[in-house]
Design an enzyme around this catalytic site. Sequence first.
Site, PDB file in Angstrom:
ATOM      1  N   CYS A 165     -14.347 -43.813 -61.492  1.00  0.00           N
ATOM      2  CA  CYS A 165     -14.479 -45.257 -61.224  1.00  0.00           C
ATOM      3  C   CYS A 165     -14.645 -45.968 -62.572  1.00  0.00           C
ATOM      4  CB  CYS A 165     -15.626 -45.540 -60.259  1.00  0.00           C
ATOM      5  SG  CYS A 165     -17.249 -44.981 -60.828  1.00  0.00           S
ATOM      6  N   ARG A 173     -19.671 -45.499 -57.521  1.00  0.00           N
ATOM      7  CA  ARG A 173     -18.709 -44.895 -56.593  1.00  0.00           C
ATOM      8  C   ARG A 173     -18.397 -43.435 -56.897  1.00  0.00           C
ATOM      9  NH1 ARG A 173     -14.405 -49.463 -57.538  1.00  0.00           N
ATOM     10  NH2 ARG A 173     -15.447 -49.306 -59.568  1.00  0.00           N
ATOM     11  N   ASP A 198     -15.872 -52.103 -55.620  1.00  0.00           N
ATOM     12  CA  ASP A 198     -16.973 -51.983 -56.585  1.00  0.00           C
ATOM     13  C   ASP A 198     -18.231 -52.614 -55.977  1.00  0.00           C
ATOM     14  OD1 ASP A 198     -18.719 -52.234 -58.674  1.00  0.00           O
ATOM     15  OD2 ASP A 198     -17.255 -53.075 -60.068  1.00  0.00           O
TER      16      ASP A 198
HETATM   17  P1  4NP Z   1     -18.878 -48.073 -60.528  1.00  0.00           P
HETATM   18  O1  4NP Z   1     -19.641 -49.503 -60.473  1.00  0.00           O
HETATM   19  O2  4NP Z   1     -17.579 -48.289 -61.275  1.00  0.00           O
HETATM   20  O3  4NP Z   1     -18.671 -47.741 -59.086  1.00  0.00           O
HETATM   21  O4  4NP Z   1     -19.825 -47.125 -61.256  1.00  0.00           O
HETATM   22  C1  4NP Z   1     -19.894 -50.261 -61.626  1.00  0.00           C
HETATM   23  C2  4NP Z   1     -20.977 -49.975 -62.419  1.00  0.00           C
HETATM   24  C3  4NP Z   1     -21.239 -50.747 -63.539  1.00  0.00           C
HETATM   25  C4  4NP Z   1     -20.411 -51.810 -63.855  1.00  0.00           C
HETATM   26  C5  4NP Z   1     -19.320 -52.102 -63.046  1.00  0.00           C
HETATM   27  C6  4NP Z   1     -19.053 -51.319 -61.929  1.00  0.00           C
HETATM   28  N1  4NP Z   1     -20.695 -52.609 -64.985  1.00  0.00           N
HETATM   29  O5  4NP Z   1     -19.968 -53.613 -65.203  1.00  0.00           O
HETATM   30  O6  4NP Z   1     -21.627 -52.340 -65.741  1.00  0.00           O
END
Ligand code: 4NP
Length: 161
Positions: free
Chosen positions: A14, A20, A131
């Site tokens: 991800c 995720r 997300d």
């Molecule tokens: P992930 O979610 O891609 O599912 O781990 C996110 C975690 C952090 C961020 C964006 C999406 N961020 O912008 O820090």
Amino acid sequence: MYQDESKHKILFVCLGNICRSPAAEGIMKYLIEKNNLNDKIEIDSAGTSGYHNGELPDSRMRKHGSKRGYKFDSLSRKFTAKDFDDFDMIIAMDDSNYHNILRLAPDLESEKKVFRMVDFSMKYQHDHIPDPYYSGADGFELVLDLLEDACNGLMKEIVSS
Ligand code: 4NP
């Protein structure tokens, strides 16, 4: 790194590798244990950004996961081109992850290893795993519903192949 060629190696990817993909990793590990496939399948996860390198999964994701009996405790790391050598399947959570992974693929053989998580959905029709980072509790529950469904679909596909 020692590599057991008989193992099927799967990497979930991800953006941050704190919501995720570590959840997909934890759910898939639970299913592997349940199906006695520990010696056949290896799972890892990574993020395209590296923003959260070395961090545990987001506390909200861990809390929602533990309510369903999962333990999400992998440490965040960045996806690199070397992952194409180390894994048989690289599974992206959304379109942005998918294209960022493909941009690093060195050849056609590597490109063929890249999939979308929703390719394995069985009962849900979503075109990506959303997300949840800026969402409320509902967003995290939806991600877990979608991931449980797709992990079961992925498991079925591997077992029947
Ligand atoms: P992930 O979610 O891609 O599912 O781990 C996110 C975690 C952090 C961020 C964006 C999406 N961020 O912008 O820090």
